[in-house]
Design a protein around this motif. Structure first.
Motif, short mmCIF file in Angstrom:
data_model
loop_
_atom_site.label_atom_id
_atom_site.label_comp_id
_atom_site.label_asym_id
_atom_site.label_seq_id
_atom_site.Cartn_x
_atom_site.Cartn_y
_atom_site.Cartn_z
N HIS A 141 0.87 -1.19 0.00
CA HIS A 141 0.00 0.00 0.00
C HIS A 141 0.90 1.23 0.00
CE1 HIS A 141 -3.65 -2.34 1.15
NE2 HIS A 141 -2.73 -3.14 1.67
N PHE B 89 -4.12 -0.06 14.46
CA PHE B 89 -3.47 -0.03 13.14
C PHE B 89 -4.15 0.98 12.23
CE2 PHE B 89 -3.64 -1.27 8.68
CZ PHE B 89 -2.32 -1.03 8.34
N PHE B 90 -5.47 0.91 12.14
CA PHE B 90 -6.15 1.83 11.22
C PHE B 90 -6.07 3.29 11.68
CE2 PHE B 90 -8.32 -2.12 9.67
CZ PHE B 90 -7.79 -2.07 8.39
N TYR C 162 -2.68 4.27 10.46
CA TYR C 162 -2.62 4.24 8.99
C TYR C 162 -3.37 5.43 8.38
CZ TYR C 162 -3.44 2.11 4.30
OH TYR C 162 -3.52 1.84 2.95
N ASP D 94 -9.90 -3.27 0.56
CA ASP D 94 -9.11 -3.33 1.80
C ASP D 94 -9.83 -2.60 2.92
OD1 ASP D 94 -8.66 -0.68 1.16
OD2 ASP D 94 -6.50 -0.86 0.94
N SER D 95 -9.10 -2.24 3.94
CA SER D 95 -9.59 -1.60 5.18
C SER D 95 -10.27 -2.64 6.09
CB SER D 95 -10.50 -0.42 4.88
OG SER D 95 -10.58 0.42 6.02
N HIS E 155 -8.67 -8.20 -0.25
CA HIS E 155 -8.04 -8.63 1.00
C HIS E 155 -8.96 -9.60 1.75
CE1 HIS E 155 -5.20 -5.40 0.47
NE2 HIS E 155 -4.69 -5.52 1.68
N ASP F 145 -8.29 -10.77 5.46
CA ASP F 145 -7.32 -10.61 6.53
C ASP F 145 -7.20 -11.88 7.38
OD1 ASP F 145 -6.05 -8.22 5.98
OD2 ASP F 145 -7.56 -7.01 6.99
N HIS G 152 -3.59 -11.88 1.11
CA HIS G 152 -3.54 -12.62 2.39
C HIS G 152 -4.30 -13.94 2.24
CE1 HIS G 152 -1.79 -8.97 3.88
NE2 HIS G 152 -2.92 -8.32 4.04
N ARG H 116 2.82 -9.68 13.39
CA ARG H 116 2.60 -8.58 14.32
C ARG H 116 1.42 -8.85 15.23
NH1 ARG H 116 -0.23 -4.37 9.95
NH2 ARG H 116 -2.29 -5.20 10.30
N ASP I 177 3.14 -5.29 2.21
CA ASP I 177 1.91 -4.72 2.78
C ASP I 177 2.11 -3.27 3.24
OD1 ASP I 177 -0.79 -4.87 3.25
OD2 ASP I 177 -0.66 -6.17 5.00
N ASP I 178 2.57 -3.06 4.47
CA ASP I 178 2.67 -1.72 5.06
C ASP I 178 4.00 -1.57 5.81
OD1 ASP I 178 -0.20 -0.84 4.59
OD2 ASP I 178 -0.57 -2.63 5.79
N1 HPA Z 1 -5.64 -4.99 5.93
C1 HPA Z 1 -6.68 -4.31 5.43
N2 HPA Z 1 -6.55 -3.11 4.90
C2 HPA Z 1 -5.35 -2.57 4.83
C3 HPA Z 1 -4.24 -3.22 5.32
C4 HPA Z 1 -4.40 -4.49 5.89
O1 HPA Z 1 -3.43 -5.15 6.36
N3 HPA Z 1 -3.18 -2.40 5.10
C5 HPA Z 1 -3.64 -1.31 4.50
N4 HPA Z 1 -4.96 -1.39 4.33
#
Ligand code: HPA
Ligand code: ZN
Length: 350
Positions: A18, A78-79, A82, A187-188, A215, A217, A244, A274, A300-301
């Motif tokens: 991303h 995380f979000f 992000y 995603d998200s 995605h 997850d 994934h 993680r 990924d990130d």
């Molecule tokens: N999962 C879902 N959405 C995302 C991710 C993730 O790992 N990374 C960036 N957007």
């Protein structure tokens, strides 16, 4: 720094990164200083006073490696981190510099071709125009191909926690830029958001000639039913890849379907370790590989892990799956086979 010159030298194709996932505290600070715009600490509502303070906050919000965190706590922090990164991108120059930061890392790791995710909804909802975003990306895209020998295409992802109507609006707004865009992804935050919600826009994208991925997850919060939809029903007949999808390793029927359809899976080890036990992660990756499922390793990130790019993801997988050089070479070939470049372009990747 790598101690594995063989892996470093392999020509690489990266299919799951991303662009917003490389926004580190340092890049945020650079853009915010340049634009004269303070970054607000969401925990205190005060501006960050220094790069060190911002780095500390970034590290706190990063998920921790080693223990199982299937609850929403990991996902939400995380979000939070992000999407915080999207707010510092203001100008075409910011978008250009961001993309160049990826391309320079890619060139240094011998990445020859990449398919890069971007999340347009995350940018338009903080007031960025399509033109600012795409013109910055475009200039970097052309420069990287010309000066760094890193070819690439872009994959536009829809945020699954936004509405299907918003996805459709963004789909239409992206069409003027379709020379850059090879595919559509999803995603998200996946909780409660099955891929089938987006059937209409995926079907339209498929009929317009885009490739499709989504995605799925990793962890107990994400049902196998989502993987089933990605394999069999989104865009009419199912997607072209799965991002994934490691949960499928515990389901023989799903693994069989993935193999039968020839779907490749993008696998990002640092993203899973993680928040999931390390042994389990690598056992599952091995199970997919040993069952003959095509997997390609990606980052990924990177800024939200331990500054881990595609090279570090390959190295951690090599170590814990116990793979030799021949198997690592096969993974690199999988990525070439799975990518959406033309056959001519694929020949140049080796
Ligand atoms: N999962 C879902 N959405 C995302 C991710 C993730 O790992 N990374 C960036 N957007
Ligand atoms: Zn991802």
């Amino acid at each position: 720094a790598t101690t594995d010159p063989y892996i470093a030298a392999i020509p690489k194709v990266e299919l799951h990164v991303h662009i917003e996932g490389i926004i580190s505290a340092d890049l945020k600070w650079k853009f915010s200083q340049r634009n004269g715009q303070a970054i607000i600490n969401p925990r205190t509502n005060q501006p960050f006073a220094s790069l060190d303070e911002l780095r500390d906050s970034h590290d706190t919000l990063k998920p921790r490696t080693g223990s199982r965190m299937d609850n929403t706590e990991e996902t939400l922090s995380f979000f939070e981190a992000y999407y915080g990164g999207f707010e510092v991108l203001k100008t075409q120059q910011d978008y250009f510099d961001l993309a160049m930061d990826y391309y320079e890392h890619a060139a240094a790791m011998n990445v020859r071709y990449a398919e890069i995710f971007f999340d347009p909804q995350g940018h338009t909802r903080v007031g960025t125009t399509w033109e600012t975003m795409m013109c910055g990306f475009r200039d970097a895209w052309l420069k990287a191909a010309r000066d760094l020998h890193v070819a690439s295409k872009w994959i536009m992802c829809f945020l699954r926690d936004e509405s299907p109507e918003s996805a459709m609006q963004h789909y239409e707004a992206a069409l003027p830029y379709r020379d850059m865009i090879v595919g559509i992804g999803l995603d998200s935050n996946e909780v409660g958001r099955p891929p089938s919600l987006f059937d209409d826009v995926f079907a339209r994208a498929r009929s317009d000639g885009f490739r499709i991925t989504a995605h799925c997850d990793v962890g107990t919060s994400y049902p196998l039913e989502h993987i089933r939809q990605v394999i069999s029903s989104i865009a009419g007949t199912g997607a072209d890849r799965i991002d994934h999808g490691l949960n499928a390793a515990s389901d023989a029927e799903l693994m069989h379907l993935i193999k039968q359809k020839g779907l490749g899976m993008t696998i990002c080890p640092w993203s899973y370790i993680r928040h999931q036990p390390l042994d389990e992660v690598f056992q599952r990756i091995r199970a997919l590989h040993d069952a003959g499922v095509m997997i390609a390793v990606a980052s990924d990130d990177p800024a939200f892990m331990e500054d881990t790019w595609v090279l570090e993801n390959l190295l951690v997988l090599k170590k814990y799956c116990g793979f030799g050089n021949e198997e690592m070479r096969r993974l690199a070939e999988n990525a070439i086979q799975m990518c959406w470049a033309s056959d001519d372009a694929k020949e140049d990747m080796l």
